[in-house]
Design a protein around this motif. Structure first.
Motif, PDB file in Angstrom:
ATOM      1  N   PRO A   9     -55.251 -21.838 -28.322  1.00 32.58           N
ATOM      2  CA  PRO A   9     -55.711 -21.661 -26.891  1.00 32.58           C
ATOM      3  C   PRO A   9     -54.603 -22.268 -25.838  1.00 32.58           C
ATOM      4  O   PRO A   9     -54.329 -21.852 -24.866  1.00 32.58           O
ATOM      5  CB  PRO A   9     -57.159 -22.197 -26.754  1.00 32.58           C
ATOM      6  N   GLU A  10     -53.972 -23.281 -26.385  1.00 28.55           N
ATOM      7  CA  GLU A  10     -53.055 -24.148 -25.440  1.00 28.55           C
ATOM      8  C   GLU A  10     -51.884 -23.271 -25.247  1.00 28.55           C
ATOM      9  O   GLU A  10     -51.114 -23.756 -24.354  1.00 28.55           O
ATOM     10  CB  GLU A  10     -52.818 -25.481 -26.298  1.00 28.55           C
ATOM     11  N   LEU A  11     -51.494 -22.188 -26.074  1.00 24.27           N
ATOM     12  CA  LEU A  11     -50.264 -21.557 -25.797  1.00 24.27           C
ATOM     13  C   LEU A  11     -50.464 -20.240 -25.220  1.00 24.27           C
ATOM     14  O   LEU A  11     -49.532 -19.509 -25.013  1.00 24.27           O
ATOM     15  CB  LEU A  11     -49.530 -21.245 -27.269  1.00 24.27           C
ATOM     16  N   VAL A  12     -51.549 -20.012 -24.748  1.00 30.48           N
ATOM     17  CA  VAL A  12     -52.063 -18.997 -24.187  1.00 30.48           C
ATOM     18  C   VAL A  12     -51.781 -18.800 -22.754  1.00 30.48           C
ATOM     19  O   VAL A  12     -52.188 -19.806 -21.920  1.00 30.48           O
ATOM     20  CB  VAL A  12     -53.506 -18.511 -24.179  1.00 30.48           C
ATOM     21  N   ASP A  13     -51.128 -17.693 -22.062  1.00 24.94           N
ATOM     22  CA  ASP A  13     -50.774 -17.902 -20.799  1.00 24.94           C
ATOM     23  C   ASP A  13     -51.252 -16.545 -20.244  1.00 24.94           C
ATOM     24  O   ASP A  13     -50.691 -15.470 -20.054  1.00 24.94           O
ATOM     25  CB  ASP A  13     -49.027 -17.626 -20.523  1.00 24.94           C
TER      26      ASP A  13
END
Length: 406
Positions: A9-13
């Motif tokens: 989730p931290e890499l989702v833009d």
């Protein structure tokens, strides 16, 4: 569907339209609902927004107009910009002014008021469906793309010859990052041209109606007074524009999403032979498609949502496609169930800003699916599906199907 466990989730833009170019990323939504249902999404230039993916939080944002205002823009492409239609457009205003702008238009857009165009709408639907009758592959998205203007054109007094041009300009406004609409000069240039030409057309329409009223929706807007003042021509144009955008999402892309799923699952014939399930099936199609992918609000005061502190002035974006598949609200949410009840989807929003065109959209969808079921016994996939590349419009650009006529 890809496993949510494979998503970081931290890499989702969520601000990047490329995330949506293959359809709704339900594996991403499921991961975010599980991991961080209210998550800060940074955007280049130091700005950002709170991404809300769970149903309960989404409902709160959409219904709490005192805590989350619509006056600073309702689409993500307005992030960091001044909303020029603030308090002029019913979608960009809050109560009590919102109600004063909305009520006269809402009276004109009731199903009863629209039924006077029902016969011409049915004729347009039959004309649009005719290419599918020969049994060869047909791009169903090209058929449904003409539906919004077939519905709103008569209400606005727009000549049928102008419908294709306006449909393209609306497409450029809601899917400015899509290859079918984006100009070589880029996204910003696409939006500027779309708005310039579309607003110019609508302004000429408004001025023509003021010279010679026709008793239609444009005249209702042009004759309105709010707080003792008549609406300016610019305000009338802004509200016409808002109605066009809403129609461009719900009316064509709901049947597209439903037919894609039903042609893959084989569920079309079951729904078609049960007319008593027409309305519940349309609500399920609305939930399934969630054509308006997000709604933007801004916090008017400090607030807490779960363990997250939201500061006054922060942008908050509700992701409808995620909320409509929340496992805590919808049993077996990834199954298209025409019998689903209750079905409190958020595809038309909620609260005071519940879509003003919802009765018209439902009437159009009812007309469309009624004629579809009468004339076709089945649909089969006939090629690759292409999706609209947009952070706002959850749409299908190309949907090749083969129809079997009854």
């Amino acid at each position: 569907m890809t496993s949510p466990g494979s998503v970081d989730p931290e890499l989702v833009d969520l601000s990047d339209a490329r995330l949506f170019e293959h359809g709704e990323p339900h594996h991403v939504w499921q991961a975010l609902r599980s991991y961080r249902p209210v998550r800060w999404q940074p955007v280049g230039g130091g700005s950002g927004f709170w991404a809300v993916t769970g149903y309960a939080d989404a409902e709160r944002v959409l219904t709490d107009h005192a805590g989350f205002t619509s006056t600073r823009g309702v689409f993500l492409n307005m992030l960091g910009r001044e909303e020029p239609a603030s308090n002029l457009q019913f979608s960009a205003s809050d109560p009590p002014r919102h109600g004063k702008l909305r009520r006269p238009v809402q009276r004109e857009m009731t199903v009863r008021a629209v039924r006077r165009h029902a016969e011409s709408l049915q004729a347009d639907v039959l004309r649009l469906l005719s290419p599918a009758l020969d049994g060869g592959p047909v791009d169903f998205a090209s058929i449904t793309s003409a539906l919004p203007m077939a519905v709103l054109g008569p209400l606005f007094g727009i000549p049928a010859a102008d419908w294709p041009r306006l449909a393209r300009l609306v497409g450029m406004s809601v899917a400015e990052d899509d290859a079918a609409y984006r100009l070589p000069e880029g996204v910003e240039a696409t939006l500027r041209r779309a708005h310039r030409e579309l607003f110019g057309y609508l302004l000429n329409l408004v001025l023509a109606h003021r010279r010679r009223p026709r008793g239609d929706l444009v005249d209702v807007l042009a004759s309105m007074t709010v707080e003792g003042r008549s609406l300016s021509a610019g305000a009338v144009v802004a509200n016409c524009y808002s109605l066009l955008l809403g129609a461009s999402a719900a009316i064509p892309h709901v049947p597209n999403a439903a037919l894609l799923e039903l042609s893959r699952s084989g569920g079309y014939a079951e729904w078609a032979r049960q007319p008593d399930l027409l309305d519940s099936g349309i609500e399920e199609a609305l939930r399934w498609a969630a054509p308006a992918r997000h709604f933007l609000r801004c916090a008017t005061q400090d607030a807490r949502m779960g363990d997250v502190a939201i500061a006054a002035g922060d942008a908050v974006v509700v992701w409808i496609g995620s909320a409509n598949r929340d496992e805590r609200v919808f049993a077996d949410p990834h199954r298209f169930d025409v019998r689903r009840t209750p079905n409190r989807h958020l595809s038309f929003g909620d609260g005071h800003h519940y879509c003003i065109g919802a009765p018209i959209a439902r009437l159009a969808l009812r007309t469309f699916f009624t004629e579809l079921f009468r004339r076709f016994s089945s649909f089969e996939p006939a090629g690759d599906v292409e999706y609209v590349r947009s952070t706002w419009l959850a749409g299908i650009r190309r949907l090749p199907l083969v129809a079997t006529a009854r």
